[in-house]
Design a protein around this motif. Structure first.
Motif, PDB file in Angstrom:
ATOM      1  N   SER A   1       0.404  -1.231  -0.007  1.00 37.83           N
ATOM      2  CA  SER A   1      -0.190   0.027  -0.126  1.00 37.83           C
ATOM      3  C   SER A   1       0.803   1.341   0.084  1.00 37.83           C
ATOM      4  O   SER A   1       0.711   2.265  -0.718  1.00 37.83           O
TER       5      SER A   1
ATOM      6  N   HIS B   1     -16.470   4.463  -3.034  1.00 41.96           N
ATOM      7  CA  HIS B   1     -15.591   3.542  -3.790  1.00 41.96           C
ATOM      8  C   HIS B   1     -15.308   3.877  -5.213  1.00 41.96           C
ATOM      9  O   HIS B   1     -16.267   3.697  -6.007  1.00 41.96           O
TER      10      HIS B   1
ATOM     11  N   ASP C   1      -8.498   2.812  -3.366  1.00 40.15           N
ATOM     12  CA  ASP C   1      -9.396   2.917  -2.064  1.00 40.15           C
ATOM     13  C   ASP C   1      -9.440   1.657  -1.191  1.00 40.15           C
ATOM     14  O   ASP C   1      -9.211   1.595   0.061  1.00 40.15           O
ATOM     15  N   THR C   2      -8.889   0.540  -1.853  1.00 45.95           N
ATOM     16  CA  THR C   2      -8.924  -0.769  -1.054  1.00 45.95           C
ATOM     17  C   THR C   2      -7.661  -0.867  -0.530  1.00 45.95           C
ATOM     18  O   THR C   2      -7.414  -1.525   0.398  1.00 45.95           O
TER      19      THR C   2
ATOM     20  N   ILE D   1     -11.951  -6.178   5.564  1.00 47.12           N
ATOM     21  CA  ILE D   1     -12.431  -5.448   4.581  1.00 47.12           C
ATOM     22  C   ILE D   1     -13.650  -6.454   3.832  1.00 47.12           C
ATOM     23  O   ILE D   1     -13.454  -7.883   3.667  1.00 47.12           O
TER      24      ILE D   1
ATOM     25  N   MET E   1     -15.725  -7.935   1.058  1.00 49.64           N
ATOM     26  CA  MET E   1     -15.418  -8.061  -0.244  1.00 49.64           C
ATOM     27  C   MET E   1     -16.247  -9.220  -1.081  1.00 49.64           C
ATOM     28  O   MET E   1     -16.547  -9.999  -0.217  1.00 49.64           O
TER      29      MET E   1
ATOM     30  N   THR F   1      -6.309 -12.770   0.833  1.00 49.02           N
ATOM     31  CA  THR F   1      -7.266 -12.059   1.385  1.00 49.02           C
ATOM     32  C   THR F   1      -7.885 -12.903   2.455  1.00 49.02           C
ATOM     33  O   THR F   1      -8.345 -12.519   3.418  1.00 49.02           O
TER      34      THR F   1
ATOM     35  N   PHE G   1     -17.643  -1.062   1.455  1.00 47.28           N
ATOM     36  CA  PHE G   1     -18.009   0.058   0.369  1.00 47.28           C
ATOM     37  C   PHE G   1     -19.415  -0.195   0.201  1.00 47.28           C
ATOM     38  O   PHE G   1     -19.886  -1.050  -0.605  1.00 47.28           O
TER      39      PHE G   1
ATOM     40  N   ARG H   1     -17.270   0.052  -7.687  1.00 47.15           N
ATOM     41  CA  ARG H   1     -16.501   1.406  -7.954  1.00 47.15           C
ATOM     42  C   ARG H   1     -17.573   2.284  -8.792  1.00 47.15           C
ATOM     43  O   ARG H   1     -18.301   1.880  -9.787  1.00 47.15           O
TER      44      ARG H   1
END
Length: 245
Positions: free
Chosen positions: A45, A79, A84-85, A97, A99, A113, A150, A155
């Motif tokens: 990140s 988003h 953003d993620t 998160i 998802m 993940t 989100f 998105r």
């Protein structure tokens, strides 16, 4: 011409960086070591932010950190891009998160993940999927983790609207923790479709938290109003400052 060159260089650097970090994660994945995987995610990140700055001329700014509680909270953000993620991996110690379940099946990424205990949701699973999501979220909260969702579930482009999904209300009502709305303008600089990265400034703006206790409809109205109002301001400022459409 310069924009095209810098954008292509960023794309190459981003995929190279992502591939390198994915390879570095293979050993801790094989050994079942969670903390090194979390550390690699944070490094990935921060590296993306550095590449955006040095290659594409894009600053990354986080505003409103003071609105984030020390304890568990539900972070509900607009988003607009992959950024953003990625950014929340560095912002929080070990965020959970929410998802879509399909991402768990992506080679290497899916394994990462799972190793970080992200909350996978089967969007076609109905009540069973909702129950499973809430169970995972409760366990995350018990461990002091922030839940990131989100709420539109996809998105959106700057200026584009999409319905807010009911999952965020279910989490808010069941977890009984504050919900921190967040606005973002990343879609200008990392568009949903397209490879150009115009120079400028990505802003992630956290807003004052919504305390627990609101009814479902009142919460959804408050959340959508806060996010969409702030996002409209942020997008207007971005267009004006950087001459973007």
């Amino acid at each position: 011409m310069i924009l095209a060159v810098r954008s292509l260089l960023f794309q190459a650097a981003f995929y190279g960086w992502s591939t390198l970090l994915a390879l570095c994660s293979l050993l801790p994945l094989a050994l079942g070591k969670q903390r090194p995987i979390v550390a690699i995610g944070k490094l990935w990140s921060r590296g993306i932010d550095r590449l955006l700055k040095t290659v594409a001329g894009i600053d990354c700014v986080i505003e409103g950190r003071e609105h984030i509680p020390d304890g568990p909270a539900l972070i509900a953000a607009k988003h607009q891009s992959l950024w953003d993620t990625a950014v929340v991996l560095a912002l929080f110690d070990m965020p959970a998160i929410v998802m879509k379940q399909e991402l768990h099946r992506v080679p290497i990424y899916g394994a990462l993940t799972k190793a970080q205990e992200m909350i996978a949701v089967d969007r076609d699973g109905g009540a069973r999927a909702l129950k499973q999501m809430l169970g995972q979220a409760r366990e995350a909260v018990k461990r002091g983790r922030h839940i990131v969702i989100f709420p539109q579930g996809t998105r959106t482009r700057p200026g584009e609207t999409a319905p807010y999904q009911p999952g965020v209300a279910a989490l808010y009502q069941n977890l009984k923790i504050p919900c921190v709305p967040a606005a973002v303008n990343s879609g200008f600089f990392w568009p949903k479709h397209g490879w150009k990265r115009p120079p400028g400034r990505i802003v992630l703006r956290f807003l004052p938290p919504i305390p627990p206790g609101l009814g479902r409809d009142a919460f959804m109205t408050e959340l959508e109003t806060r996010i969409e109002t702030e996002n409209a301001k942020l997008e207007a400022d971005t267009r004006r400052e950087f001459g973007l459409r």
